[in-house]
Scaffold this active site. Structure first.
Site, PDB file in Angstrom:
ATOM      1  N   ARG A 290      12.166  -5.868   4.987  1.00  0.00           N
ATOM      2  CA  ARG A 290      12.134  -4.528   4.415  1.00  0.00           C
ATOM      3  C   ARG A 290      12.813  -3.481   5.322  1.00  0.00           C
ATOM      4  NH1 ARG A 290       5.619  -3.031   4.638  1.00  0.00           N
ATOM      5  NH2 ARG A 290       5.492  -2.837   6.894  1.00  0.00           N
TER       6      ARG A 290
ATOM      7  N   ARG B 225      -9.508   0.876   8.958  1.00  0.00           N
ATOM      8  CA  ARG B 225      -9.129  -0.501   9.296  1.00  0.00           C
ATOM      9  C   ARG B 225     -10.219  -1.218  10.092  1.00  0.00           C
ATOM     10  NH1 ARG B 225      -3.178   0.566   9.133  1.00  0.00           N
ATOM     11  NH2 ARG B 225      -2.046  -1.367   9.470  1.00  0.00           N
TER      12      ARG B 225
ATOM     13  N   ARG C 108      14.688   0.192  10.199  1.00  0.00           N
ATOM     14  CA  ARG C 108      13.646  -0.829  10.124  1.00  0.00           C
ATOM     15  C   ARG C 108      12.564  -0.493  11.116  1.00  0.00           C
ATOM     16  NH1 ARG C 108      15.614  -5.735   7.566  1.00  0.00           N
ATOM     17  NH2 ARG C 108      17.779  -5.314   7.062  1.00  0.00           N
TER      18      ARG C 108
ATOM     19  N   ARG D  84      -0.570  -8.519  13.324  1.00  0.00           N
ATOM     20  CA  ARG D  84      -1.103  -7.519  12.387  1.00  0.00           C
ATOM     21  C   ARG D  84      -1.981  -8.190  11.320  1.00  0.00           C
ATOM     22  NH1 ARG D  84       4.424  -4.997  10.866  1.00  0.00           N
ATOM     23  NH2 ARG D  84       3.285  -3.711   9.376  1.00  0.00           N
TER      24      ARG D  84
ATOM     25  N   LYS E 286       0.832  -1.218   0.000  1.00  0.00           N
ATOM     26  CA  LYS E 286       0.000   0.000   0.000  1.00  0.00           C
ATOM     27  C   LYS E 286       0.862   1.261   0.000  1.00  0.00           C
ATOM     28  CE  LYS E 286      -2.181  -1.047   3.853  1.00  0.00           C
ATOM     29  NZ  LYS E 286      -1.617  -2.344   4.248  1.00  0.00           N
TER      30      LYS E 286
HETATM   31  P1  AMP Z   1       0.906   0.528   9.082  1.00  0.00           P
HETATM   32  O1  AMP Z   1       2.068   1.404   8.866  1.00  0.00           O
HETATM   33  O2  AMP Z   1      -0.287   0.922   8.285  1.00  0.00           O
HETATM   34  O3  AMP Z   1       1.236  -0.935   8.920  1.00  0.00           O
HETATM   35  O4  AMP Z   1       0.471   0.720  10.636  1.00  0.00           O
HETATM   36  C1  AMP Z   1       1.359   0.385  11.671  1.00  0.00           C
HETATM   37  C2  AMP Z   1       0.598   0.271  12.970  1.00  0.00           C
HETATM   38  O5  AMP Z   1      -0.013   1.539  13.284  1.00  0.00           O
HETATM   39  C3  AMP Z   1      -0.556  -0.716  12.970  1.00  0.00           C
HETATM   40  O6  AMP Z   1      -0.132  -2.041  13.241  1.00  0.00           O
HETATM   41  C4  AMP Z   1      -1.445  -0.147  14.080  1.00  0.00           C
HETATM   42  O7  AMP Z   1      -0.922  -0.441  15.365  1.00  0.00           O
HETATM   43  C5  AMP Z   1      -1.307   1.360  13.862  1.00  0.00           C
HETATM   44  N1  AMP Z   1      -2.307   1.863  12.897  1.00  0.00           N
HETATM   45  C6  AMP Z   1      -2.076   2.417  11.681  1.00  0.00           C
HETATM   46  N2  AMP Z   1      -3.201   2.783  11.073  1.00  0.00           N
HETATM   47  C7  AMP Z   1      -4.203   2.446  11.912  1.00  0.00           C
HETATM   48  C8  AMP Z   1      -5.620   2.541  11.861  1.00  0.00           C
HETATM   49  N3  AMP Z   1      -6.251   3.057  10.785  1.00  0.00           N
HETATM   50  N4  AMP Z   1      -6.331   2.099  12.933  1.00  0.00           N
HETATM   51  C9  AMP Z   1      -5.727   1.583  14.011  1.00  0.00           C
HETATM   52  N5  AMP Z   1      -4.400   1.445  14.130  1.00  0.00           N
HETATM   53  C10 AMP Z   1      -3.629   1.869  13.098  1.00  0.00           C
END
Ligand code: AMP
Length: 215
Positions: free
Chosen positions: A127, A88, A160, A172, A13
């Site tokens: 990554r 989410r 990282r 996740r 994404k």
């Molecule tokens: P990401 O970079 O999108 O993988 O997000 C990393 C972490 O941030 C996730 O595992 C959640 O802990 C938190 N996070 C990011 N976006 C959201 C969201 N829309 N709702 C809840 N937690 C989020």
């Protein structure tokens, strides 16, 4: 144009959102990036979110939706937006509808990146990014030409994400399957979901997304 990129962690994404930014001058709203910035800056939100993120669980709906509202207001009405990692949960999807409607915006596309979950763990745990410009690399698939310097900006130093370890990635994924995937029917019912094979190389995925957003 307002687009949601949906898909499990590691689906690409963020990478594809950056491409859309470069090609179409759209704005990327990544709640993950914004939360990481809040953690680094030790803001009240960051202090609250840090441990939750390290476990791979979801931060509260109210916090992330408030951040999105704030960012939408900061960018002005004409910028096209890519929502990356938001919504989410069903509550966030509902909040987004309200946030957009209040600002005279509407959702044009939900692009679902379909990926093979087993491959994702390898993608994610390998990554890393340039600490200066954020360009992404991978231990196995995309190493920098010089081991210590970024191909794009030349600076040294890579980083990282602390949540890119196998145990957290599994949590996740479970959060995605349990809470995020179930929101797809909301958008399916509106006829705005397009599915893209996220397992191809980055350019192929970009080309498939282009066909949807700029046919
Ligand atoms: P990401 O970079 O999108 O993988 O997000 C990393 C972490 O941030 C996730 O595992 C959640 O802990 C938190 N996070 C990011 N976006 C959201 C969201 N829309 N709702 C809840 N937690 C989020």
């Amino acid at each position: 144009m307002n687009i949601i990129l949906l898909g499990p962690p590691g689906a690409g994404k963020g990478t594809q959102a950056q491409r859309l930014v470069e090609r179409h001058g759209m704005r990327q709203l990544s709640t993950g990036d914004m939360l990481r910035a809040a953690v680094r800056a030790k803001t009240p939100v960051g202090l609250q979110a840090k441990a939750v993120m390290e476990r791979g669980e979801l931060v509260s709906d109210a916090i992330v939706s408030a951040i999105i509202g704030y960012e939408l207001d900061a960018m002005g009405p004409d910028a096209g937006v890519i929502f990356d990692g938001y919504p989410r949960t069903a509550a966030q999807a509902e909040a987004l509808d309200a946030l957009l409607a209040e600002r005279g915006r509407k959702l044009d596309h939900v692009v679902e990146l379909e990926v093979d979950e087993d491959a994702l763990v390898e993608r994610i745990t390998g990554r890393f990014t340039c600490a200066s410009c954020g360009k992404g690399y991978h231990d196995k698939f995309d190493r920098p030409r010089m081991p210590d310097n970024c191909d794009k900006c030349g600076n040294s130093g890579f980083k990282r994400r602390p949540d890119d370890n196998e145990e957290t990635v599994r949590t996740r994924m479970a959060e995605y399957r349990g809470k995020t995937e179930p929101i797809l029917p909301i958008y399916n019912a509106r006829g705005i979901v397009s599915r893209v094979d996220g397992m191809g190389d980055i350019d192929q995925v970009t080309a498939a997304i282009e066909k949807i957003v700029a046919p």
